[in-house]
Motif scaffolding. Sequence first.
Motif, mmCIF file in Angstrom:
data_model
loop_
_atom_site.group_PDB
_atom_site.id
_atom_site.type_symbol
_atom_site.label_atom_id
_atom_site.label_comp_id
_atom_site.label_asym_id
_atom_site.label_seq_id
_atom_site.Cartn_x
_atom_site.Cartn_y
_atom_site.Cartn_z
ATOM 1 N N ARG A 101 20.176 -17.616 1.856
ATOM 2 C CA ARG A 101 18.720 -17.528 2.048
ATOM 3 C C ARG A 101 18.378 -16.783 3.329
ATOM 4 N N MET A 102 19.102 -17.049 4.394
ATOM 5 C CA MET A 102 18.862 -16.352 5.651
ATOM 6 C C MET A 102 19.098 -14.858 5.499
ATOM 7 N N ILE A 144 16.347 -24.893 4.805
ATOM 8 C CA ILE A 144 16.792 -24.658 6.177
ATOM 9 C C ILE A 144 16.979 -23.165 6.413
ATOM 10 N N GLY A 145 17.659 -22.491 5.484
ATOM 11 C CA GLY A 145 17.898 -21.061 5.639
ATOM 12 C C GLY A 145 16.601 -20.276 5.759
ATOM 13 N N ALA A 146 15.620 -20.609 4.907
ATOM 14 C CA ALA A 146 14.339 -19.903 4.942
ATOM 15 C C ALA A 146 13.590 -20.193 6.239
ATOM 16 N N ALA A 147 13.591 -21.468 6.652
ATOM 17 C CA ALA A 147 12.854 -21.841 7.864
ATOM 18 C C ALA A 147 13.465 -21.204 9.103
ATOM 19 N N VAL A 148 14.801 -21.163 9.181
ATOM 20 C CA VAL A 148 15.473 -20.545 10.325
ATOM 21 C C VAL A 148 15.138 -19.058 10.388
ATOM 22 N N ALA A 149 15.248 -18.355 9.260
ATOM 23 C CA ALA A 149 14.981 -16.911 9.232
ATOM 24 C C ALA A 149 13.542 -16.604 9.634
ATOM 25 N N ARG A 150 12.605 -17.357 9.111
ATOM 26 C CA ARG A 150 11.196 -17.086 9.422
ATOM 27 C C ARG A 150 10.871 -17.409 10.873
ATOM 28 N N VAL A 177 11.973 -29.099 14.059
ATOM 29 C CA VAL A 177 11.490 -29.289 12.689
ATOM 30 C C VAL A 177 12.402 -30.230 11.916
ATOM 31 N N ASP A 178 11.815 -31.266 11.328
ATOM 32 C CA ASP A 178 12.540 -32.194 10.460
ATOM 33 C C ASP A 178 12.099 -31.931 9.025
ATOM 34 N N LEU A 179 12.996 -31.383 8.199
ATOM 35 C CA LEU A 179 12.666 -31.065 6.819
ATOM 36 C C LEU A 179 12.904 -32.232 5.870
ATOM 37 N N GLY A 180 13.551 -33.306 6.342
ATOM 38 C CA GLY A 180 13.743 -34.493 5.531
ATOM 39 C C GLY A 180 14.790 -34.329 4.432
#
Length: 367
Positions: free
Chosen positions: A118-119, A333-339, A355-358
């Motif tokens: 994803r990243m 996680i991959g998307a959130a890290v990249a963005r 950020v806690d994605l749960g």
Amino acid sequence: MNSVTRIPRPHPASMPPRTETRDRAAVTPTDRSHPAPRRVRMEEVARVAGVSPATVSRALKSPETVSERLRARVQEAAARLGYAPNRIAGSLAGARTPLVGVIVPSLTNSFFAATLDRMTTILEAEGYQLLIGQHAYDAAREERIATAFCSWNPSALVITGRDHTRGTVGLLSAAPCPVVEMWDHDDRPLDTGIGFSNREAGRLAGRYFAEQGFDKVAYVGAILGQDARARARSQGFAEQVRHLAGQDPLIADAKSRELGEGAAALRQILQRQPDTRAIAFSGDMLAVGAMFEAARMGLRIPQDLAILGYGDLDIAAHTNPPLSTIRPPHDEIGAAVARHILHRLAVPEAQSENVDLGVRLIRRLSA
């Protein structure tokens, strides 16, 4: 449940010693923006070591040209300051490369593979390339990879987890680029943290077993002595079972995450605790291996034995019966890290985040 806390990046000198992943804690948001840290210069290392910059250069680039005692002095000073030589300083002094360094424990673990995929998709579309290193759950090796990546002056650094050597903490704290610790969540990342609470994932499994009324339960974790995340899940599981059911669950350590180890773990559990009613595993493949072994032993799932996995791999929905499991947010996680990285690079004054994605319990027929 997703939660985001924006925090200022702490100065390296204020960082406490790294400890095992802690419980989720409330952190008060702040309006202060994130100041970019300054790269440690060779002259500073020379001053701390009491030598010339030329000697520092020789000791780090050609260690055989200086005495062992001098080399040790320079290396100690460099580690203390978080210094990494810039390999491209000669032609692009101060310039960042379009590289994003990413350090993971394993490239064969499908959790991390999904995150990296994803990243890669998001970052490559914006002209960045991933520089990937794996350390096989070896903290010293992680530090060596971090040192090498810092020397390439990357646009950002991503590292898995929150538990690092002191040298790695120094390097990341001094890095002049965004740093993201992923796959874990606690109250104090070095810069930005994006992940979830592994201890809470373990608590979720323990709570579910307690709610189902299982009176004899166990947890099987892979390489608990090396994998801090699996260890945190086992601890969360034990805490919740102890709190809700008033008993200490049996904890077993598997040598790997392979199918065969799941079968071996089931045999071990039943030998030590014959009346075990439910078992949670630190990975779906271990759980599937245990299911295969249970079938060979004539045990019915879930009538005789309930099985709960972790990961929600593709195979989980296709076992017989389908495997109940806990799903971590690997793609998210991959998307959130990249963005986050793209935002930080586009807006230098942007804040750090925590950020806690749960996690989610996927209830199927095995439990």
